[in-house]
Design an enzyme around this catalytic site. Structure first.
Site, short mmCIF file in Angstrom:
data_model
loop_
_atom_site.label_atom_id
_atom_site.label_comp_id
_atom_site.label_asym_id
_atom_site.label_seq_id
_atom_site.Cartn_x
_atom_site.Cartn_y
_atom_site.Cartn_z
N GLU A 182 0.88 -1.17 0.00
CA GLU A 182 0.00 0.00 0.00
C GLU A 182 0.91 1.22 0.00
O GLU A 182 1.04 1.93 0.98
CB GLU A 182 -0.92 -0.04 1.22
N GLU A 191 4.42 8.11 -3.94
CA GLU A 191 5.23 7.43 -2.92
C GLU A 191 6.21 6.44 -3.51
O GLU A 191 6.74 5.57 -2.81
CB GLU A 191 4.32 6.74 -1.90
#
Length: 695
Positions: A182, A191
């Protein structure tokens, strides 16, 4: 009689015990974490070392890392029930036998524990294993405690490393069969999703692995929104201003602006103001089960569904968590979920929608007219070109082609383009300069607006601008716009060093007559209201060079507050208990959870845009806590007040902000809190209209 008028800039209020912030960043090397801390009084930054072998049960651990981790979004993610449920279902469906599972960016270890549980009994685990990697050392410490509490420490092999630092044959004995992860932000890629997947497929996974999630798809929609337009188009907004200041003069439209990127917003808060100009359209698909490309490009033809001005592209993503396509998670705005007859699954803050601003005043379209979107992604971001067939393609994604000297936040751009705010500053500065001959003025922050305004209003003034954030770029910017604003840089001196004016040598042996600030410091929009008291620190450091009748502006800061009901924000930050069967209560104190904390602990006081916090309601009148007198050097302050509630309800926290009193008569106040008085000027006769509201 002086009638005060207050203008709210809708800056970030602060909620006691609540926070909405991005994940903390750190760099890991040799079992040591370095985290950047900024001193709000000096503006100086330093890297703080967090040792891995620091005792996890000591007060040192709690006190040193609690402020850092409270600024992260881990609590919000862990309180996202739809997210947790979807991952649990997909992991149980994907992992049906003992295997090797790799968890990238393990956090508190929730996905790792789900994977270990899915493999079954202790005997089954002898033929399977879970490898977890987490680069952020404070989270590694929390994960170890969570695993120990849930009896999982022997079932998961945890590495305090980035995934691209893991090596098969050194750290792990064999490639993993299943990847769970995730590592997503609101834009999807920010990210490091793509480089992480690339390295994992190249070095850490078997061929054709199973993955959770299986695929992510990004979607977009064209919208008209005057609110979003004001967040980026300073040139066309300041044309309406009558002060003569041109931060973005004609011909150099890109000299100051926002960075061309996607910005994360809760667009549900703008639903009534947004006009939809198209149906949703698909943009990109990123498959987790195969190696993604670093660069991707797609062309989408879009038919307008309404007449209007395209000001922005609103985007979101949908996760398909299982191979068969039965388990999904979406970050779509509420109007999409309701339109598709899907339940509104609740508010969360760690994933929002994204907004891409269309340059300038946008693109006009008519119903059924076709426009074209070119979408480009690199390893970490997505950008767009939007154009009509008859138009020259607008190169929006090529940041190298933008000659902006200064890049400011969208909120700062909106303030600089607001005519009322500018008129208030004009009035305050003009009053401050009255009767002063050849004044020496110090601008003690990163305000290019105040520097230009003083130079325009007084052609005999000398100005020293302290640009602790802008520094050399600030000086270059002023040089570029000086002619358009009718002043000479001979009268303006920019100090590019970090320290402030320290002696009469810096002022050419002349006393300072006027010290002014907005106050505003570039790059610190997410700081607490009292962090802007750095202006008071600057004033104190300048005390020896101030003239006897020096005017300090703002003259005073007033810390104000009101009680608030914030059920959505509170729920996202509430104390953790069991999450999909795994006890996370040991993480509450360190993550800065709200409610049910052991005495005498309280939730942290952290920055947040209240209008971006889901449902909210005012429960008390606005009250003053304390005042800060900038006419004197910095000194200790305290305040205490009894709060009386005007409305029944559940109080989740207090909105806190500072009102900046600009003049000695207390007649001009700039508020950074709720709109207690909304002021505007009637264009026809210049009359000031004041209306009491709360927004």
């Amino acid at each position: 009689m002086l009638i005060p008028f207050i203008f709210s800039v809708r800056s970030s209020w602060t909620i006691l015990s609540l926070v909405t912030a991005a994940r903390a960043m750190s760099s890991i090397s040799n079992h040591r974490a370095f985290q950047l801390r900024v001193d709000p009084l000096t503006g100086n930054s330093e890297w703080v070392v967090i040792e891995e072998d620091q005792d996890q049960g000591t007060e040192i651990f709690k006190n040193s890392e609690h402020p850092m981790l409270a600024m992260t979004s881990y609590l919000d993610m862990l309180n996202d029930f739809p997210r947790n449920r979807a991952y649990a279902e997909a992991i149980n469906k994907t992992i049906t036998a003992p295997c090797h599972v790799l968890d990238i960016g393990a956090g508190t270890g929730l996905l790792s524990m789900m994977a270990a549980r899915a493999m079954g009994s202790e005997a089954s685990m002898q033929h399977g294993k879970v490898t977890a990697c987490e680069s952020y050392l404070p989270m590694v410490k929390i994960m170890r405690r969570v695993m120990r509490l849930n009896g999982m420490e022997k079932k998961i092999n945890l590495f305090n490393k980035r995934s691209d630092e893991l090596k098969v044959g050194v750290d792990i004995s064999s490639p993993a069969d299943v990847l769970v992860s995730e590592i997503l932000d609101s834009e999807l890629l920010g990210e490091g999703l793509i480089p992480s997947l690339q390295h994992a497929h190249d070095m850490l996974l078997v061929e054709n692995p199973s993955t959770v999630p299986y695929r992510a798809t990004t979607y977009g929609q064209l919208v008209e929104s005057s609110f979003l337009w004001r967040l980026h188009d300073l040139h066309n907004n300041e044309v309406k201003a009558s002060d003569g200041v041109r931060l973005v003069p004609t011909g150099v439209d890109t000299i100051l602006g926002v960075k061309p990127q996607q910005y994360a917003y809760h667009c549900d808060a703008l639903e009534k103001e947004i006009k939809l100009l198209s149906e949703p359209f698909k943009i990109f698909e990123i498959d987790f089960w195969k190696r993604p490309d670093s660069h991707g490009e797609t062309q989408v033809s879009i038919k307008a569904t309404n007449d209007g001005q395209i000001h922005a592209v609103v985007s979101w993503w949908v996760l398909q968590l299982d191979r068969e396509g039965t388990i999904f998670y979406s970050t779509a705005p509420r109007w999409i979920t309701l339109q598709n007859n899907k339940s509104d699954e609740g508010w969360c803050d760690h994933w929002k929608q994204c907004v891409w601003f269309v340059p300038g005043q946008g693109i006009p379209v008519s119903n059924d007219e076709e426009v074209h979107l070119q979408a480009v992604h690199d390893e970490t971001s997505i950008s767009y070109n939007l154009y009509k067939q008859s138009q020259t393609e607008i190169k929006m994604h090529d940041i190298k082609g933008v000659d902006s000297l200064l890049l400011l936040s969208p909120e700062r751009i909106a303030i600089y383009g607001n005519d009322v705010w500018r008129r208030i500053m004009l009035t305050a500065i003009r009053n401050a300069l009255k009767g002063r001959i050849d004044p020496l003025c110090v601008v003690a922050d990163d305000s290019v607006f105040l520097t230009i305004l003083v130079a325009k209003l007084s052609n005999t003034s000398n100005i020293i601008s302290l640009f602790p954030g802008l520094r050399a770029k600030g000086a270059q910017y002023l040089q570029a716009v000086a002619d358009a604003n009718g002043f000479s840089m001979d009268r303006v001196k920019v100090l590019e060093k970090k320290q402030s004016v320290s002696s009469m040598l810096d002022t050419n042996h002349k006393k300072v007559d006027l010290l002014i600030g907005e106050p505003f410091y570039t790059g610190t929009e997410g700081m607490l209201p009292w962090h802007n008291l750095r202006f008071w620190k600057e004033r104190t450091m300048l005390n020896s060079v101030l003239s006897e009748d020096a005017l300090i502006m703002p003259c005073k800061g007033v810390l104000k507050a009101c009680a608030m009901s914030l059920p959505d924000l509170w729920s996202s930050r509430r104390c953790l208990d069991k999450i999909e069967g795994f006890d996370h209560s040991v993480a509450n104190t360190t993550l800065g959870a709200c409610g049910e904390l052991p005495s005498p602990q309280e939730g942290p006081c952290l920055p947040c845009f209240v209008w971006q916090s889901g449902k909210y309601e005012k429960l008390s009148s606005v009250f003053t806590i304390m005042e800060f007198d900038f006419s004197k050097p910095i000194s200790p302050c305290s305040g205490q007040i009894k709060v009386e509630f005007d409305e029944p309800g559940m109080c989740h926290g207090f909105a806190l902000w500072i009102d900046w009193v600009m003049d000695l008569e207390n007649s001009i106040v700039l508020s950074t809190g709720p709109v207690v008085m909304e002021a505007w000027f009637e264009p026809s006769n210049g009359e000031l209209i004041v209306k009491h509201v709360f927004s």
